[in-house]
Design a protein around this motif. Structure first.
Motif, PDB file in Angstrom:
ATOM      1  N   ARG A 137       0.892  -1.049   0.213  1.00  0.00           N
ATOM      2  CA  ARG A 137      -0.240   0.015   0.038  1.00  0.00           C
ATOM      3  C   ARG A 137       0.836   1.077  -0.033  1.00  0.00           C
ATOM      4  N   VAL A 230      -3.331   2.332  -5.845  1.00  0.00           N
ATOM      5  CA  VAL A 230      -2.567   2.204  -4.332  1.00  0.00           C
ATOM      6  C   VAL A 230      -1.517   1.335  -4.363  1.00  0.00           C
ATOM      7  N   HIS A 231      -1.509   0.072  -5.068  1.00  0.00           N
ATOM      8  CA  HIS A 231      -0.587  -0.974  -4.973  1.00  0.00           C
ATOM      9  C   HIS A 231       0.677  -0.503  -5.767  1.00  0.00           C
TER      10      HIS A 231
END
Length: 408
Positions: A137, A230-231
């Motif tokens: 994250r 997000v990743h």
């Protein structure tokens, strides 16, 4: 409060449902159970019995564990805490990572069958990263409680849970996250680590700053509070997936190609990089700041333009006003769409289908919304030609899909 609320039942968990919950039955009634795995026998506390058709429950003890159960990757979200005090955002953290992907596969295929009317299998592909699904994250939102302390919300709640660690976050985010500090008077603290420039905080609604994200050799500017995948490997993964999803034989760089819900231009740039600087593509996004950045991020493509508009209004207006020449360019066009979690919906699907583009590449973060939209497109003459799924959100129930639809 119903008469069953707060009572505990022993339940045999049979399968997985959309939303990161499992399914059991009690005297013929469906019970949606959190923190369980299909195949387990659990003791669960009823938390909602107001619906005639189903109840909701939280696992309080695992009586017969699944072979796929593991120690939770985040103690703050695990079975060692009362369900009301479990941090949200890692609802699959107790499940072995390969089995998480199998459950996500089941959810996708079930949704496609029930809502899209198609039978199609899929493999949920892993992204590069830690084998236990942690450390990915690049963005975490923490909330401030009444005493100024911060933490994530509890699962399925808006109650702030103070935590000692953030294992799903990247090392950079974990290093700067001020978990023990107090922020009285604020509502949120965002922690983010762009791929350029190091990790940082956004406290409350402070004035946006411009950050840079790098995807391969290309750089994108955006506001630090703006949307970005997000990743840490997601933007690269989706760029590659969209480039491969476009059928060369159906792509015309001179046609009216669209990138709907385009953000700061990530997927429009993926199209331009694959098909050349003369590619004509219009990216449409309702957020004015994102569109402004998209215009700069796409400046090297002479045929690229960025429009600030609500997609449903813009595409409906286009479908209603396009002349024959514009309709001809649209029929040769490719439409990329990456709608929010709720999906594109009937109004947008109707307008796109009325323009009859040669192919659609649909990027979806919700399998049920995707399946519903696929069903709508199928009613209007399109069929799924390719579908891939990616585990962009390990240790959560979320999953991303990239689908190509073509005129039947």
């Amino acid at each position: 409060m119903g008469e069953m609320q707060g009572r505990e039942l022993e339940l045999e968990v049979t399968n997985v449902a959309h939303g990161g919950i499992s399914v059991a039955r009690h005297d013929g009634r469906v019970v949606f159970v959190s923190d369980a795995i299909p195949g387990e026998r659990v003791r669960a506390r009823i938390t909602e019995d107001s619906k005639k058709s189903f109840w909701r429950a939280e696992t309080v003890a695992v009586l017969e564990p699944s072979p796929h159960r593991r120690e939770h990757v985040w103690a703050a979200a695990g079975p060692g805490r009362d369900p009301r005090d479990r941090a949200g955002g890692a609802e699959f953290g107790h499940i072995e990572i390969g089995h998480q992907r199998e459950l996500k596969r089941q959810v996708i295929t079930d949704a496609l069958s029930r809502f899209g009317g198609i039978t199609r299998d899929v493999v949920v592909e892993a992204l590069p990263g830690e084998p236990d699904g942690t450390g990915w994250r690049t963005r975490v939102r923490l909330h401030v409680d009444e005493d100024g302390g911060i933490g994530p919300y509890a699962a399925r709640s808006h109650r702030v849970i103070r935590v000692a660690d953030l294992p799903l976050a990247t090392p950079g985010v974990r290093e700067v996250a001020p978990l023990g500090d107090r922020f009285p008077g604020e509502q949120t603290v965002d922690v983010l680590e762009p791929s350029v420039g190091g990790a940082r905080l956004i406290i409350g609604t402070q004035k946006p700053l411009t950050i840079t994200e790098r995807v391969g050799e290309r750089e994108f500017t955006l506001d630090d509070g703006g949307f970005w995948q997000v990743h840490r490997a997601a933007a690269t993964t989706l760029t590659d997936a969209v480039q491969h999803a476009i059928d060369d034989a159906l792509f015309d760089p001179r046609a009216h190609n669209l990138d709907l819900y385009g953000g700061v231009g990530l997927l429009a740039a993926a199209v331009g990089d694959r098909f050349g600087s003369a590619t004509r593509i219009t990216t449409v996004e309702s957020d004015a700041a994102a569109t402004e950045h998209a215009g700069r991020n796409l400046v090297e493509w002479v045929g690229a333009s960025a429009v600030t508009a609500r997609v449903e209004r813009w595409i409906t207006a286009l479908a209603g006003s396009a002349g024959e020449g514009e309709r001809e360019r649209m029929r040769a066009g490719t439409v990329i769409l990456d709608p929010p979690r709720a999906g594109a919906g009937a109004v947008v699907v109707e307008a796109i289908a009325a323009l009859q583009p040669a192919q659609l590449v649909y990027v979806a973060c919700d399998p049920v919304a995707l399946a519903r939209d696929i069903g709508l497109f199928r009613e209007r003459g399109y069929e799924v030609d390719d579908l891939r799924a990616f585990d962009l959100f390990p240790n959560t129930h979320h999953v991303e899909a990239v689908t190509r639809l073509v005129r039947a």
